[in-house]
Write an enzyme that holds these catalytic residues in place. Sequence first.
Site, PDB file in Angstrom:
ATOM      1  N   GLU A 159       4.192   1.772  -0.584  1.00 45.37           N
ATOM      2  CA  GLU A 159       5.030   1.951  -1.772  1.00 45.37           C
ATOM      3  C   GLU A 159       4.156   2.065  -3.017  1.00 45.37           C
ATOM      4  O   GLU A 159       4.498   2.781  -3.952  1.00 45.37           O
ATOM      5  CB  GLU A 159       6.026   0.795  -1.929  1.00 45.37           C
ATOM      6  CG  GLU A 159       7.030   0.682  -0.784  1.00 45.37           C
ATOM      7  CD  GLU A 159       8.110   1.779  -0.793  1.00 45.37           C
ATOM      8  OE1 GLU A 159       7.992   2.766  -1.539  1.00 45.37           O
ATOM      9  OE2 GLU A 159       9.084   1.627  -0.027  1.00 45.37           O
TER      10      GLU A 159
ATOM     11  N   TYR B  15       0.836  -1.211   0.000  1.00 52.94           N
ATOM     12  CA  TYR B  15       0.000   0.000   0.000  1.00 52.94           C
ATOM     13  C   TYR B  15       0.867   1.256   0.000  1.00 52.94           C
ATOM     14  O   TYR B  15       0.719   2.122  -0.851  1.00 52.94           O
ATOM     15  CB  TYR B  15      -0.906  -0.044   1.224  1.00 52.94           C
ATOM     16  CG  TYR B  15      -1.884   1.103   1.339  1.00 52.94           C
ATOM     17  CD1 TYR B  15      -3.026   1.163   0.542  1.00 52.94           C
ATOM     18  CD2 TYR B  15      -1.682   2.115   2.280  1.00 52.94           C
ATOM     19  CE1 TYR B  15      -3.931   2.205   0.673  1.00 52.94           C
ATOM     20  CE2 TYR B  15      -2.593   3.158   2.412  1.00 52.94           C
ATOM     21  CZ  TYR B  15      -3.716   3.194   1.606  1.00 52.94           C
ATOM     22  OH  TYR B  15      -4.606   4.232   1.748  1.00 52.94           O
TER      23      TYR B  15
ATOM     24  N   ASP C 133       0.172  -1.203  23.261  1.00 52.72           N
ATOM     25  CA  ASP C 133      -0.268  -0.604  24.534  1.00 52.72           C
ATOM     26  C   ASP C 133      -1.201   0.587  24.299  1.00 52.72           C
ATOM     27  O   ASP C 133      -1.611   1.259  25.244  1.00 52.72           O
ATOM     28  CB  ASP C 133       0.938  -0.198  25.401  1.00 52.72           C
ATOM     29  CG  ASP C 133       1.804   0.862  24.722  1.00 52.72           C
ATOM     30  OD1 ASP C 133       1.418   1.347  23.627  1.00 52.72           O
ATOM     31  OD2 ASP C 133       2.865   1.202  25.270  1.00 52.72           O
TER      32      ASP C 133
ATOM     33  N   SER D 163     -14.096   2.014  13.117  1.00 57.75           N
ATOM     34  CA  SER D 163     -15.216   1.099  12.903  1.00 57.75           C
ATOM     35  C   SER D 163     -15.112  -0.100  13.844  1.00 57.75           C
ATOM     36  O   SER D 163     -16.121  -0.534  14.410  1.00 57.75           O
ATOM     37  CB  SER D 163     -15.292   0.667  11.439  1.00 57.75           C
ATOM     38  OG  SER D 163     -14.014   0.348  10.947  1.00 57.75           O
TER      39      SER D 163
END
Length: 312
Positions: free
Chosen positions: A145, A143, A204, A187
């Site tokens: 690159e 995605y 975390d 979502s």
Amino acid sequence: MRILVTGGAGFIGSHLIDRLMKQGHDVICLDNFFTGHKRNICHWMDNPYFELIRHDITEPIRLEIDQIYHLACPASPVHYQYNPVKTIKTNVMGTLNMLGLAKRVKARFLLASTSEVYGDPNVHPQPEEYRGNVNCIGIRSCYDEGKRVAETLAFDYHRQNNVDIRVMRIFNTYGPRMFENDGRVVSNFIVQALKGVPLTVYGDGSQTRSFCYVADLVEGMMRLMNNEHIGPINIGNPGEYTILQLAETIQKMIDPNAELVFKPLPQDDPKQRQPDITKAKNLLGWEPKIGLEDGLKITIEDFRSRLENGNT
Ligand code: NAD
Ligand code: UDP
């Protein structure tokens, strides 16, 4: 004007189409329905100024149009990593085909690029001049690159063939019509809280994102398209939150007793992200108007009604 929206049946594309149709344009929606859905655009189906074409942009197509908003590409990590080779093809071959079309018919071409071109940024907030920190062999690179090549293609078509381009770098966007199974954080948290299952915080929860409401984003996109500046221009909301803060905000808004569970952080997950929108402010007179809680309220209501109707 006759306007092509690739990826028009998706989340952002369908909101853009609503605006363009209301302005009285002739709109062609082109989509292969990988992550998009007819439900998002069916309210325009009987309108003679709207056309829907089922087509995969990795194949060329000939159309007569004045402007192209090029959005076709899965945007959620879950979807773009499902078939990474296809994601690269969509970004490279698909963008090449759409730029070839723009060149042939002399249409203005806007690329929906992304903040992911900055990778895991070590400059914060991110201005357009920052060249990024992308792992070119990681699981996000199909995605990241892919979009970087798409930007390169746009600028080369501009320099070599005078294609009239606009390049927009979109930061995390949310709003009504995101899919229940979209896999993105807003979502996921809303659906989990509404269904009474624990909210899945990856790592975390100290990593940050800046969330832009979709109506603000679409306004910025249309301003860029109809302005003289080619970009790249960041469009996003600079309000920055940790993922834990987002989880707690959604918890408070839907169910204060909702549980949080901590899951492993995905590989190469960016630690921080916040747009520098100085350019958008100065050149387009644009800045977001809708704050996180207001935008979440509308998004939660949309999910609630879709979940009640089994329409997700
Ligand atoms: P989405 O997944 O809801 O929409 C993408 C649309 O493109 C879908 O309708 C899908 O079916 C279509 N599509 C995918 N591959 C295609 C292909 N090969 N041929 C034709 N259609 C194809 O995603 P979105 O959130 O609406 O994102 C739209 C654009 O904005 C994408 O280019 C994305 O990279 C960019 N963007 C989005 C965000 C965000 O937070 N939503 C952030 C940065 C960039
Ligand atoms: N994330 C999370 N829980 C989820 C989905 C995502 O904690 O259920 C985290 C994810 O690890 C990332 C952030 O939320 O740090 C934003 O993820 P998203 O997939 O929405 O967008 P992107 O990482 O592409 O910005």
